[in-house]
Design a protein around this motif. Structure first.
Motif, PDB file in Angstrom:
ATOM      1  N   GLN A   1      -2.592  24.275 -32.046  1.00  8.05           N
ATOM      2  CA  GLN A   1      -2.162  24.679 -33.391  1.00  8.05           C
ATOM      3  C   GLN A   1      -1.649  23.488 -34.196  1.00  8.05           C
ATOM      4  O   GLN A   1      -1.870  23.399 -35.394  1.00  8.05           O
ATOM      5  CB  GLN A   1      -1.060  25.746 -33.310  1.00  8.05           C
ATOM      6  N   ASP A   2      -0.943  22.581 -33.522  1.00 11.16           N
ATOM      7  CA  ASP A   2      -0.354  21.426 -34.209  1.00 11.16           C
ATOM      8  C   ASP A   2      -1.323  20.255 -34.325  1.00 11.16           C
ATOM      9  O   ASP A   2      -0.986  19.228 -34.914  1.00 11.16           O
ATOM     10  CB  ASP A   2       0.904  20.966 -33.467  1.00 11.16           C
ATOM     11  N   ALA A   3      -2.522  20.387 -33.763  1.00  8.47           N
ATOM     12  CA  ALA A   3      -3.481  19.276 -33.774  1.00  8.47           C
ATOM     13  C   ALA A   3      -3.965  19.001 -35.199  1.00  8.47           C
ATOM     14  O   ALA A   3      -4.061  19.896 -36.034  1.00  8.47           O
ATOM     15  CB  ALA A   3      -4.664  19.606 -32.867  1.00  8.47           C
ATOM     16  N   ARG A   4      -4.268  17.762 -35.433  1.00 13.08           N
ATOM     17  CA  ARG A   4      -4.776  17.338 -36.726  1.00 13.08           C
ATOM     18  C   ARG A   4      -6.179  17.884 -36.939  1.00 13.08           C
ATOM     19  O   ARG A   4      -6.989  17.891 -36.018  1.00 13.08           O
ATOM     20  CB  ARG A   4      -4.818  15.811 -36.746  1.00 13.08           C
TER      21      ARG A   4
ATOM     22  N   SER B   1     -11.972  23.222 -41.371  1.00  8.95           N
ATOM     23  CA  SER B   1     -10.687  23.906 -41.173  1.00  8.95           C
ATOM     24  C   SER B   1     -10.593  24.516 -39.770  1.00  8.95           C
ATOM     25  O   SER B   1      -9.518  24.879 -39.328  1.00  8.95           O
ATOM     26  CB  SER B   1     -10.506  25.000 -42.221  1.00  8.95           C
ATOM     27  N   GLU B   2     -11.699  24.638 -39.082  1.00  9.35           N
ATOM     28  CA  GLU B   2     -11.725  25.276 -37.770  1.00  9.35           C
ATOM     29  C   GLU B   2     -11.683  24.273 -36.613  1.00  9.35           C
ATOM     30  O   GLU B   2     -11.449  24.666 -35.482  1.00  9.35           O
ATOM     31  CB  GLU B   2     -12.997  26.134 -37.629  1.00  9.35           C
ATOM     32  N   LYS B   3     -11.901  23.024 -36.869  1.00  4.87           N
ATOM     33  CA  LYS B   3     -11.965  22.040 -35.799  1.00  4.87           C
ATOM     34  C   LYS B   3     -10.766  21.108 -35.898  1.00  4.87           C
ATOM     35  O   LYS B   3     -10.258  20.847 -36.985  1.00  4.87           O
ATOM     36  CB  LYS B   3     -13.261  21.239 -35.913  1.00  4.87           C
TER      37      LYS B   3
ATOM     38  N   SER C   1     -15.530  23.385 -27.661  1.00  5.98           N
ATOM     39  CA  SER C   1     -16.144  23.415 -28.982  1.00  5.98           C
ATOM     40  C   SER C   1     -15.543  22.335 -29.874  1.00  5.98           C
ATOM     41  O   SER C   1     -16.209  21.823 -30.767  1.00  5.98           O
ATOM     42  CB  SER C   1     -15.993  24.793 -29.629  1.00  5.98           C
ATOM     43  N   LEU C   2     -14.302  21.984 -29.589  1.00  5.39           N
ATOM     44  CA  LEU C   2     -13.644  20.947 -30.377  1.00  5.39           C
ATOM     45  C   LEU C   2     -14.109  19.548 -29.976  1.00  5.39           C
ATOM     46  O   LEU C   2     -14.087  18.627 -30.792  1.00  5.39           O
ATOM     47  CB  LEU C   2     -12.122  21.028 -30.202  1.00  5.39           C
ATOM     48  N   THR C   3     -14.494  19.394 -28.729  1.00  9.05           N
ATOM     49  CA  THR C   3     -14.847  18.057 -28.249  1.00  9.05           C
ATOM     50  C   THR C   3     -16.344  17.772 -28.275  1.00  9.05           C
ATOM     51  O   THR C   3     -16.750  16.648 -28.032  1.00  9.05           O
ATOM     52  CB  THR C   3     -14.333  17.862 -26.811  1.00  9.05           C
ATOM     53  N   LYS C   4     -17.190  18.760 -28.567  1.00 14.72           N
ATOM     54  CA  LYS C   4     -18.639  18.526 -28.637  1.00 14.72           C
ATOM     55  C   LYS C   4     -18.959  17.765 -29.922  1.00 14.72           C
ATOM     56  O   LYS C   4     -18.469  18.112 -30.996  1.00 14.72           O
ATOM     57  CB  LYS C   4     -19.402  19.854 -28.630  1.00 14.72           C
ATOM     58  N   PRO C   5     -19.797  16.739 -29.826  1.00 12.88           N
ATOM     59  CA  PRO C   5     -20.194  16.032 -31.063  1.00 12.88           C
ATOM     60  C   PRO C   5     -21.047  16.959 -31.939  1.00 12.88           C
ATOM     61  O   PRO C   5     -21.892  17.680 -31.445  1.00 12.88           O
ATOM     62  CB  PRO C   5     -21.000  14.837 -30.564  1.00 12.88           C
ATOM     63  N   GLN C   6     -20.748  16.957 -33.220  1.00 13.74           N
ATOM     64  CA  GLN C   6     -21.470  17.808 -34.168  1.00 13.74           C
ATOM     65  C   GLN C   6     -22.664  17.022 -34.740  1.00 13.74           C
ATOM     66  O   GLN C   6     -22.534  15.833 -35.066  1.00 13.74           O
ATOM     67  CB  GLN C   6     -20.544  18.223 -35.323  1.00 13.74           C
ATOM     68  N   PRO C   7     -23.832  17.649 -34.887  1.00 16.59           N
ATOM     69  CA  PRO C   7     -24.986  16.949 -35.465  1.00 16.59           C
ATOM     70  C   PRO C   7     -24.704  16.614 -36.935  1.00 16.59           C
ATOM     71  O   PRO C   7     -24.088  17.388 -37.654  1.00 16.59           O
ATOM     72  CB  PRO C   7     -26.130  17.954 -35.336  1.00 16.59           C
ATOM     73  N   LYS C   8     -25.158  15.436 -37.317  1.00 12.40           N
ATOM     74  CA  LYS C   8     -24.953  15.008 -38.700  1.00 12.40           C
ATOM     75  C   LYS C   8     -25.965  15.723 -39.599  1.00 12.40           C
ATOM     76  O   LYS C   8     -27.126  15.883 -39.249  1.00 12.40           O
ATOM     77  CB  LYS C   8     -25.133  13.488 -38.802  1.00 12.40           C
ATOM     78  N   ALA C   9     -25.505  16.117 -40.784  1.00 13.18           N
ATOM     79  CA  ALA C   9     -26.387  16.800 -41.742  1.00 13.18           C
ATOM     80  C   ALA C   9     -27.387  15.800 -42.319  1.00 13.18           C
ATOM     81  O   ALA C   9     -27.088  14.630 -42.496  1.00 13.18           O
ATOM     82  CB  ALA C   9     -25.552  17.413 -42.861  1.00 13.18           C
TER      83      ALA C   9
END
Length: 166
Positions: free
Chosen positions: A18-21, A27-29, A150-158
Motif C-alpha cells: 500500500q505504501d509502495a511508490r 495507478s495500479e502498479k 504482476s508488479l514485477t513482470k516487465p510490461q511490453p512497451k507500446a
C-alpha cells in the motif's frame, strides 16, 4: 524482522504494498523491494509448520486425556471387583456389591464416553480453526504473491505512434 504470527506478517506485506511508490503512468502498479517482500513470504511460509505443530499437540493431548480416563476406569473397575470379592461370604452383601460395581462401571463408561465427546469436539473445533487460519493465510499469501508477480513482470512497451513517410 520479528513478528508475532502469520497475520502480522501479512499485515506488514499489505502495508508495504500500500505504501509502495506508484509506477509512472499507472495507478495500479507499484515498486516494492523484492528482498523485503521475499523475506516476508519466507517468514510466512516458515510460520505455517508452527501452526500445524500446534494442531498436532492438541491431537496428542486428546489422546493422552482418553488414555488417562481409560486407566482410571480400569482402576475403578479393579477396585470394585476387589471390594465385591471381599463381600462374597454373604450372598446378599455380594449382590449389593455387584450392583454397585456394575453401576460404577456404567457411570465410569458414561464418563469416558462424555469425556471422549467433549475432547473430540474440542480437538475438532481447534483443528477447524487452525485449518481456517491456515487456509486464510495461504489465500492471502497466494493473492500477495500474484500481486507481487504482476508488479514485477516487465510490461511490453507500446508501439510508437510515429508514422514514417518514405
Amino acid at each position: 524482522m520479528n513478528h508475532n504470527g502469520i497475520e502480522d506478517l501479512i499485515s506488514v506485506l499489505y502495508e508495504m504494498i500500500q505504501d509502495a511508490r506508484a509506477v509512472p503512468l499507472s495507478s495500479e502498479k507499484c515498486i516494492v523491494e523484492r528482498e523485503k517482500v521475499l523475506d516476508l513470504l519466507d517468514e510466512i511460509s516458515n510460520s505455517l509448520p508452527g501452526e500445524l505443530k500446534q494442531a498436532k499437540t492438541i491431537v496428542d493431548s486428546r489422546s493422552e486425556v482418553i488414555t488417562k480416563a481409560r486407566r482410571e476406569a480400569e482402576e475403578i473397575r479393579k477396585q470394585a471387583q476387589q471390594q465385591a470379592q471381599k463381600m462374597a461370604s454373604k450372598e446378599e452383601v455380594y449382590k449389593l456389591a455387584e450392583q454397585q460395581a456394575d453401576e460404577l462401571m456404567r457411570s465410569t463408561q458414561a464418563k469416558v464416553r462424555e469425556l471422549k465427546q467433549v475432547t473430540n469436539a474440542y480437538v475438532d473445533d481447534a483443528l477447524r480453526r487452525t485449518e481456517e487460519s491456515i487456509n486464510v493465510a495461504l489465500g492471502e499469501i497466494r493473492e500477495s504473491r500474484a500481486k507481487f508477480r504482476s508488479l514485477t513482470k516487465p510490461q511490453p512497451k507500446a508501439a510508437s505512434p510515429i508514422i514514417e513517410d518514405i
